[in-house]
Design an enzyme around this catalytic site. Sequence first.
Site, PDB file in Angstrom:
ATOM      1  N   HIS A   1       0.858  -1.192   0.000  1.00 41.01           N
ATOM      2  CA  HIS A   1       0.000   0.000   0.000  1.00 41.01           C
ATOM      3  C   HIS A   1       0.899   1.249   0.000  1.00 41.01           C
ATOM      4  O   HIS A   1       1.990   1.218   0.580  1.00 41.01           O
ATOM      5  CB  HIS A   1      -0.882   0.061   1.262  1.00 41.01           C
ATOM      6  CG  HIS A   1      -2.142  -0.756   1.199  1.00 41.01           C
ATOM      7  ND1 HIS A   1      -2.595  -1.515   2.265  1.00 41.01           N
ATOM      8  CD2 HIS A   1      -3.072  -0.910   0.212  1.00 41.01           C
ATOM      9  CE1 HIS A   1      -3.737  -2.104   1.930  1.00 41.01           C
ATOM     10  NE2 HIS A   1      -4.046  -1.760   0.698  1.00 41.01           N
TER      11      HIS A   1
ATOM     12  N   CYS B   1      -1.874   2.445   9.252  1.00 44.36           N
ATOM     13  CA  CYS B   1      -2.942   1.558   8.753  1.00 44.36           C
ATOM     14  C   CYS B   1      -4.103   1.468   9.737  1.00 44.36           C
ATOM     15  O   CYS B   1      -5.232   1.198   9.352  1.00 44.36           O
ATOM     16  CB  CYS B   1      -2.433   0.139   8.533  1.00 44.36           C
ATOM     17  SG  CYS B   1      -0.985  -0.027   7.520  1.00 44.36           S
TER      18      CYS B   1
HETATM   19  N1  ARG Z   1      -4.092  -7.332   6.404  1.00 40.14           N
HETATM   20  C1  ARG Z   1      -4.418  -6.075   5.805  1.00 40.14           C
HETATM   21  C2  ARG Z   1      -4.433  -6.208   4.294  1.00 40.14           C
HETATM   22  O1  ARG Z   1      -3.590  -6.873   3.771  1.00 40.14           O
HETATM   23  C3  ARG Z   1      -3.465  -5.005   6.237  1.00 40.14           C
HETATM   24  C4  ARG Z   1      -3.861  -3.636   5.767  1.00 40.14           C
HETATM   25  C5  ARG Z   1      -2.832  -2.584   6.029  1.00 40.14           C
HETATM   26  N2  ARG Z   1      -3.320  -1.318   5.698  1.00 40.14           N
HETATM   27  C6  ARG Z   1      -2.616  -0.309   5.159  1.00 40.14           C
HETATM   28  N3  ARG Z   1      -3.195   0.836   5.044  1.00 40.14           N
HETATM   29  N4  ARG Z   1      -1.409  -0.463   4.703  1.00 40.14           N
HETATM   30  O2  ARG Z   1      -5.279  -5.678   3.617  1.00 40.14           O
END
Ligand code: ARG
Length: 288
Positions: free
Chosen positions: A175, A269
């Site tokens: 992300h 996150c």
């Molecule tokens: N387990 C989640 C996923 O893979 C983690 C999300 C992390 N969020 C972020 N904004 N980087 O979607």
Amino acid sequence: MTALSWGRRYLMCRPEHFEVLYEINPWMHAEVRPDPDRALAQHERLMATLRDAGAQIELEDPAEGLPDLVFTANAGVVNGGQFVPAHFRHPERQGETPHDIAWFQSHGWRVDRLPGDVVHEGAGDALPFDPEGGEGPVLVSGYRMRSDAASHTHLSRLTGAPVRSVELVDERLYHLDLTFCPLDNRRAMVAPLGLDPYGRKVLKALVPEPLVLEDEEALSFAANSVVVGTNIVMPACPPRVGRQLEAWGFSVAVAPVDEFQKAGGGCRCLTLALDVVLSDLGRELLPA
Ligand code: ARG
């Protein structure tokens, strides 16, 4: 330099149903289970640290069977009184969206949706940067791993904000908020490891004074930090990064969230900024 105009109000969700039940990023291993009590305690401490930094926190209800709902950054994109919900790539997370929409609707936001055939994972893949002397905020948005490039035109059309697309190339930094962290109107943490050459160029042109993260620093989730004015709440603070931030006048607090790192998430996150305004359209929708 001028502090960020946003980052003083956040949506969070208590990790009562947080687990690692599936694997949708390289950090998740179903056999490495988070400790539920430790996760609750770390979340509690993150909230306390954010409040000490001057932030206000609102909570959405946790929901059984939606272990990643704690990562509110992915709920959608906030623009003043407008909320554009995410369209998650993985079916495992798609059940979160009705919960997020219900929260925003009941708290007075107007909800505008992306078309059903494009994928975009909210503020996790979209962060504003408002360059000094510029024409207002630009929304930097990541694509390829978890959001489609095609979603960016729609996001721009819906919000009225210019979007700068950057391609994410390292699966571990899946992300944008693992690669890019706006600090004020001149500075941001940037991890070249996560970006293709064109994306690096885009951020170089946008951010006059980048804090360029080394690969190790980026992989400790240093960019996944929450900026509240001149206070920065980090999941870990590599010494060199801490020295540079302090030299620039920021105060750093570390809130360890290693239980959440087992799901691929850090401090940022676990938060969604509620006070982002990207355009006049968003501003006009704010309650008077
Ligand atoms: N387990 C989640 C996923 O893979 C983690 C999300 C992390 N969020 C972020 N904004 N980087 O979607």
